[in-house]
Design an enzyme around this catalytic site. Structure first.
Site, short mmCIF file in Angstrom:
data_model
loop_
_atom_site.label_atom_id
_atom_site.label_comp_id
_atom_site.label_asym_id
_atom_site.label_seq_id
_atom_site.Cartn_x
_atom_site.Cartn_y
_atom_site.Cartn_z
CE LYS A 193 2.58 -3.95 9.10
NZ LYS A 193 3.04 -4.77 7.96
CD GLU A 249 -1.57 -2.75 3.12
OE1 GLU A 249 -1.26 -2.45 4.13
OE2 GLU A 249 -0.79 -2.91 2.39
#
Lengths: 293, 293, 293, 293
Positions: free
Chosen positions: C164, C171
């Protein structure tokens, strides 16, 4: 004054010599009996008169921790330990606390100078309490270069190693600056002799520096650096500088780029560029090169 | 020797003085009659004995092009023009061709030294044919710093400005290196006095340099640089360095990061960071700050 | 199945709803009694049938540590704790060890989805022992998006949060990519309508993505993002990604550049650019701007 | 409608097919007679009814210039030329002027879609006068993907290629983002199966995209990309994006880092890292590695 010195490698050995040349009494200990003045740490501590000062000059991490662990048992209240190795600044407060519980003082000293230090002196960046630093002044005076510069009491415990760490971060980016410029000059046809361009820059330019002088030395030995592989290690301080910057939300684009260039230089092949090649092939049918066997 | 000098601003005016101090005969022309030795360019050319040498020291681009255009009409075969301004190296070959059609020689000279050059001499990086460069040697000798460094005949026409451009690219990254280190040191609590850390680095360290000396000067004037805004112009050479790198597929991460830091420093608000804020708000409901009015 | 859920904020509250919609029995605890199903943690544990599963969805750091500390006392051997918060992967092994001493299992779950997760499902990246992960499968199934994607058992304890974290690092750089492109397009005169360019990219291009869709949404709300300030927070994962890269000597130039751009965006004035301005003034007499009051 | 199409390579050939599938009458010309519908350009022009539309789909630079040079002689006032190749936007105004002197219109079209375009349609970014763009609408409609997206009239002449160039710059940084993340995940032990992590990201995450889908495809073919060399070409648009940014003083740290990573990936050995190694050796006596023979 009298000082104990633990670690007589390339740096420690030269520092013993420079201290003795200045008239100080140095008792050195090293695990290599060929260079050690004493049999063991207990012997070292016994030979020093209280209040003692012991300079630790061993690799950062386990070796330094081990020396601190031993010294807190062997030394007495009022003694002082100096960590002159390349410890991470975050270790300093821990070491100061561990020794402080035994009444032992702690000073951290970032040391610059490398193989040139014996002759020219070592630049020292020191952290710790004023009282501790004051007692070590004769030693710092002997180690530092002549003249007004080369020594600073930078602040609290940890400040010495922090300042030295930032020094090295700056060093990474300065080296990268010259290296980038050199590569570009070597690449173009119109410039005949890049070495002489570098040599000329040693006076009158904005970028004259000691590192530039060293670059000229290197080019005099090997004009196009043909004998070297383009790969460079990094010794911790560059990484810690970037980590400290992240902790403090300070952007360090040039220093970090310099660190990453070193990482990349040590890779036989670049995994990330395999992915780039794979993606280009997927969407554009662009040719890929096979891995070399 | 005798030389014509076009452009008597901060740089040109000082260079005239340094040349005259060295015993050369300088006839200077400037659009400002208060400092000009002659009424106009025709007057300048007439007062020079053939074969003439004319040093052009005006802003790069239109002003330099205009001087070249005028000189190719006014000068005679065998004369030489030196462009000592900050011209882009790609203009040099064009100027050499334009003058060459009239039998006039061309030499490009990258000049470093700024406000310190009058006293310390100007570092010179020169490009052009050996014969042309040889004829100008007395002038170069007078302008350059004393000692063995500060002058190089770097290569063909354009090589002088190319070398100077790379010099400035390196300068950008070196300045950025010190600036990043300074900000990080200023940010942490353990370091009491960053100015003194910088001062101490002036001897015995790997990063000692003239720029470091200047940083200490600046900090002596304004210890935390409180009086300044954190914004910096760029004067062309940094951009050209990156463009030259792109042309040659040379990666320049540190120099480019330094250029981009300047771009960003001049923005009142960052458009790209508005987009980042907008995207974070879209996917995460993260709060955004309103634009300041 | 039955599951306890600690933390009923924006994320936890929506997850409870999605789990209940899927037919699971969720007992939620929050320090806010208005949303909590039970009075306290002891109450929560008592209401769950052994072997229990408790999903912790509270802020990383102190809050998560506190929940782990409490649960290791309240739960029984054979129970399982899931940390679904944004914990640093290095905390996971510690938490697994602390709970493991009490015979309690531990699974880390990186959760992506933000405000869209309730409707579209949450992407889950899970780390832990196969046996523990298997027992939680019904919960993962309910939370994840429909279809074949959106869930992975990435590896050992810590792998879920690590994956993650890297997701968030990617991102950062993707957002930066669009943001840089947007700023450049907004800057040039020839392009009339950047919003429509972005909109057109949503099909047929190499760069179509969900983030691009969000960018179009944002531009539909505020065509030139005039209402926003160009400043962006960072939530930890970007920093950790760079730190993990440094630990592993992996160069991450684009992700790190994106992180640094956020750091810089939050500065009222840039200390490092003050130093650049000061140095330019020192060597070139370049004008500086005064700090704004 | 009827259109001439110059250049029937991988892109042009597929576009002819897609246009014909949509019912348009395409007369294609290629220097390869095996695929050409006509003998030469004159033949092509003769077979088209006035007012003609000719789509040029040849390599940017010399080939495109040559086509423009020929067409301005062969075409008639009122005809339109579309440059659908990867021309630099700075060439567009020049081409528009050259053709405009003969009364011929010009439209630039940035085309994205690669090998997937025949099936999915080509994203089109178009620059030029409204009247010219309107006349070509049936062709744009046939080439673009179905649905509301994939086509934009971005602005004046040059805006189409500018928008496509920025698209590619963004593409560089997005690819770099995934590539950096992939390398980091592959490097750590705790993550067992990076390919499955990537696969899971295809739904519910912030970073889902078409490029991510392609990455999964690539990893399905070669799980660790062992068969590829980590080296990537660049096709011009990335360089131009950075150059445009420099012209406009827009900082593009992530896109530029991505471009430089490609440059570095193509070097057998890194000259700049040779200099770093040489400097480290000079000041620290650090070991260097010899160049590989």
């Amino acid at each position: 004054m009298q000082i104990g010195l633990i670690g007589l490698g390339k740096m420690g050995g030269n520092m013993r010599e420079r201290l003795r040349n200045a008239g100080h009494s140095v008792i050195g200990y090293d695990t290599n009996p060929g260079v050690s003045d004493v049999a063991d740490l207990a012997d070292l501590v016994q030979k020093l008169e209280a209040p003692r000062a012991v300079w630790v000059m061993v690799p950062a991490g386990a070796a330094t921790q081990s020396a601190v662990d031993d010294l807190k048992e062997l030394l007495s209240p009022g003694d002082i330990v100096v960590d002159g190795g390349n410890s991470r600044w975050t270790d300093d407060e821990k070491h100061a606390d561990e020794l402080g519980e035994h009444g032992i003082g702690f000073v951290d000293a970032g040391v610059s100078g490398g193989v040139w230090g014996l002759k020219n002196g070592y630049a020292l960046m020191v952290g710790g309490e004023q009282e501790h630093v004051d007692r070590l002044e004769p030693v710092f005076d002997a180690l530092k270069p002549e003249g007004p510069y080369g020594y600073v009491h930078a602040g609290k415990v940890g400040a010495g190693h922090f300042a030295k760490m930032v020094h090295n971060g700056i060093e990474y980016a300065m080296m990268q600056a010259y290296a980038e410029g050199w590569e570009l000059l070597e690449k173009v046809d119109s410039v005949d002799n890049v070495r002489e361009v570098f040599r000329s820059w040693q006076e009158g330019t904005v970028i004259r520096s000691w590192l530039l002088d060293l670059a000229v030395n290197a080019l005099d030995e090997d004009q196009h650096l043909d004998k070297l592989r383009g790969c460079a290690a990094d010794s911790g301080e560059g990484r810690w500088t970037v980590e400290a910057a992240i902790d403090n939300a300070v952007p360090l684009p040039a220093i970090t780029a310099s660190l990453f260039a070193r990482f990349a230089s040590r890779q036989e092949d670049s995994p990330q560029m395999k992915m780039i090649a794979a993606l280009r092939n997927q969407f554009g049918g662009h040719a890929v090169e096979s891995a070399r066997r």
